[in-house]
Design a protein around this motif. Structure first.
Motif, PDB file in Angstrom:
ATOM      1  N   UNK A 143      58.291 -10.124  11.146  1.00  0.00           N
ATOM      2  CA  UNK A 143      56.699  -9.904  11.176  1.00  0.00           C
ATOM      3  C   UNK A 143      56.828  -8.191  11.517  1.00  0.00           C
ATOM      4  N   UNK A 144      57.465  -7.943  12.331  1.00  0.00           N
ATOM      5  CA  UNK A 144      57.786  -6.341  12.698  1.00  0.00           C
ATOM      6  C   UNK A 144      58.175  -5.504  11.395  1.00  0.00           C
ATOM      7  N   UNK A 145      58.950  -6.100  10.832  1.00  0.00           N
ATOM      8  CA  UNK A 145      59.635  -5.357   9.584  1.00  0.00           C
ATOM      9  C   UNK A 145      58.593  -5.155   8.534  1.00  0.00           C
ATOM     10  N   UNK A 146      57.678  -6.349   8.264  1.00  0.00           N
ATOM     11  CA  UNK A 146      56.828  -6.394   7.339  1.00  0.00           C
ATOM     12  C   UNK A 146      55.535  -5.520   7.820  1.00  0.00           C
ATOM     13  N   UNK A 147      55.507  -5.044   9.063  1.00  0.00           N
ATOM     14  CA  UNK A 147      54.244  -4.219   9.300  1.00  0.00           C
ATOM     15  C   UNK A 147      53.109  -5.058   9.798  1.00  0.00           C
ATOM     16  N   UNK A 148      53.503  -6.212  10.145  1.00  0.00           N
ATOM     17  CA  UNK A 148      52.355  -7.322  10.560  1.00  0.00           C
ATOM     18  C   UNK A 148      52.189  -6.965  12.003  1.00  0.00           C
ATOM     19  N   UNK A 149      53.369  -6.523  12.706  1.00  0.00           N
ATOM     20  CA  UNK A 149      53.200  -6.250  14.051  1.00  0.00           C
ATOM     21  C   UNK A 149      53.554  -4.833  14.345  1.00  0.00           C
ATOM     22  N   UNK A 150      52.576  -4.042  15.145  1.00  0.00           N
ATOM     23  CA  UNK A 150      52.990  -2.586  15.243  1.00  0.00           C
ATOM     24  C   UNK A 150      54.063  -2.388  16.401  1.00  0.00           C
ATOM     25  N   UNK A 151      53.855  -3.178  17.596  1.00  0.00           N
ATOM     26  CA  UNK A 151      54.724  -2.939  18.746  1.00  0.00           C
ATOM     27  C   UNK A 151      55.595  -4.026  18.785  1.00  0.00           C
ATOM     28  N   UNK A 152      57.098  -4.054  19.055  1.00  0.00           N
ATOM     29  CA  UNK A 152      58.012  -5.080  19.352  1.00  0.00           C
ATOM     30  C   UNK A 152      58.650  -4.462  20.536  1.00  0.00           C
ATOM     31  N   UNK A 153      58.184  -5.412  21.759  1.00  0.00           N
ATOM     32  CA  UNK A 153      58.686  -4.971  23.098  1.00  0.00           C
ATOM     33  C   UNK A 153      59.794  -5.972  23.405  1.00  0.00           C
ATOM     34  N   UNK A 154      60.803  -5.553  23.693  1.00  0.00           N
ATOM     35  CA  UNK A 154      61.998  -6.388  23.930  1.00  0.00           C
ATOM     36  C   UNK A 154      62.563  -5.881  25.369  1.00  0.00           C
ATOM     37  N   UNK A 155      63.504  -7.092  25.918  1.00  0.00           N
ATOM     38  CA  UNK A 155      64.104  -6.900  27.144  1.00  0.00           C
ATOM     39  C   UNK A 155      65.637  -7.426  26.823  1.00  0.00           C
ATOM     40  N   UNK A 156      66.589  -6.395  27.086  1.00  0.00           N
ATOM     41  CA  UNK A 156      67.804  -6.876  27.022  1.00  0.00           C
ATOM     42  C   UNK A 156      68.420  -7.356  25.462  1.00  0.00           C
ATOM     43  N   UNK A 157      67.854  -6.838  24.568  1.00  0.00           N
ATOM     44  CA  UNK A 157      67.976  -7.265  23.242  1.00  0.00           C
ATOM     45  C   UNK A 157      68.298  -6.200  22.171  1.00  0.00           C
ATOM     46  N   UNK A 158      67.892  -5.054  22.277  1.00  0.00           N
ATOM     47  CA  UNK A 158      68.202  -4.173  21.503  1.00  0.00           C
ATOM     48  C   UNK A 158      68.839  -2.796  22.177  1.00  0.00           C
ATOM     49  N   UNK A 159      69.333  -2.907  23.253  1.00  0.00           N
ATOM     50  CA  UNK A 159      69.774  -1.829  24.133  1.00  0.00           C
ATOM     51  C   UNK A 159      71.189  -1.483  23.424  1.00  0.00           C
ATOM     52  N   UNK A 160      71.680  -2.137  22.519  1.00  0.00           N
ATOM     53  CA  UNK A 160      73.019  -1.684  21.680  1.00  0.00           C
ATOM     54  C   UNK A 160      72.761  -1.575  20.435  1.00  0.00           C
ATOM     55  N   UNK A 161      71.546  -1.402  20.036  1.00  0.00           N
ATOM     56  CA  UNK A 161      71.398  -1.092  18.626  1.00  0.00           C
ATOM     57  C   UNK A 161      70.318  -2.066  18.071  1.00  0.00           C
ATOM     58  N   UNK A 162      69.727  -1.487  16.819  1.00  0.00           N
ATOM     59  CA  UNK A 162      68.592  -2.372  16.303  1.00  0.00           C
ATOM     60  C   UNK A 162      68.814  -2.081  14.881  1.00  0.00           C
ATOM     61  N   UNK A 163      68.963  -2.831  13.958  1.00  0.00           N
ATOM     62  CA  UNK A 163      69.080  -2.652  12.722  1.00  0.00           C
ATOM     63  C   UNK A 163      68.018  -3.139  11.870  1.00  0.00           C
ATOM     64  N   UNK A 164      67.268  -2.242  11.463  1.00  0.00           N
ATOM     65  CA  UNK A 164      65.768  -2.594  10.701  1.00  0.00           C
ATOM     66  C   UNK A 164      65.786  -1.425   9.645  1.00  0.00           C
ATOM     67  N   UNK A 165      66.172  -1.588   8.608  1.00  0.00           N
ATOM     68  CA  UNK A 165      66.138  -0.714   7.330  1.00  0.00           C
ATOM     69  C   UNK A 165      64.726  -0.266   7.029  1.00  0.00           C
TER      70      UNK A 165
END
Length: 171
Positions: free
Chosen positions: A149-171
Motif C-alpha cells: 500500500x505504501x508502494x502504491x502511494x495509498x499510504x504516505x508514512x511507513x513507520x517502522x521498528x527494527x525492520x528497515x535498518x539494514x536496507x529497504x528495497x522499494x523501486x
C-alpha cells in the motif's frame, strides 16, 4: 554472536561474509571469522549510480536531549531512549516538518520502539496524513500488505521498528 556461532559450527568450510556493517554494536570487528575485508562502493557512489535512492534526513531543530540515556553494548538503552524521544513536542515537530517540506510525498520513519512508532502513526493519521506502523514481529502478510500500500502511494508514512535498518528495497 551469530557470526561466531556459524564459524565455529562450520570450521572446515570456506567462509565468505557479506555485510554493510562490519563493525558490531560491541565495537569489535569480524576478524575472528574473516581474514580479509574488501570494501565495497561508497554510499555516494551507489546513489550517483542509481543503486540507492537520494534521501533527505530531518531531525528536531534543537536536537534531542539524551541526558541520562545510557548505552549498553554500544547502543542506547531502548526504554530510556523511548522516554527521551516519544514526546508530543518531537512527534508534533515531525508532523509539522513533514507538512512543510514533504506533504504528499512518501516517507519512511525509523522509530525506537513499537509504542513510539504507533504514537507517531497516530499523530500523522490525526492530521489526515495516511500512516501505518510495521515491525519485525508483525504478521508477515499484514506487513507485506502495508508495504504494498505504501508502494502504491495509498499510504504516505511507513513507520517502522527494527525492520528497515539494514536496507529497504522499494523501486
Amino acid at each position: 554472536g551469530t557470526w561466531n556461532e556459524t564459524y565455529q559450527k562450520y570450521q572446515g568450510a570456506f567462509h565468505i561474509g557479506l555485510t554493510a556493517t562490519p563493525l558490531r554494536l560491541d565495537g569489535t570487528g569480524l576478524n575472528k571469522c574473516f581474514t580479509k575485508l574488501i570494501k565495497g562502493p561508497t554510499v555516494t557512489w551507489l546513489i550517483e549510480n542509481g543503486y540507492l535512492s537520494k534521501y533527505k534526513l530531518f531531525a528536531p531543530p534543537l536536537g534531542v536531549n539524551l541526558f541520562g540515556v545510557h548505552t549498553r553494548l554500544g547502543d542506547y538503552v531502548r526504554s530510556e531512549l523511548e522516554a527521551a524521544v516519544n514526546k508530543p513536542t518531537i512527534t508534533g515537530n515531525a508532523v509539522s516538518e513533514y507538512k512543510r517540506r514533504s506533504m504528499g510525498k512518501r516517507a519512511v520513519v525509523f522509530c525506537v520502539s513499537i509504542k513510539h512508532s504507533i504514537d507517531i502513526v497516530n499523530e500523522f493519521n490525526s492530521h489526515g496524513i495516511r500512516a501505518i506502523h510495521v515491525d519485525a514481529k508483525a504478521d508477515p502478510t499484514n506487513r507485506d500488505l502495508a508495504i504494498e500500500n505504501f508502494r502504491r502511494g495509498e499510504i504516505q508514512i511507513l513507520s517502522n521498528v527494527d525492520l528497515f535498518g539494514e536496507g529497504f528495497d522499494l523501486p
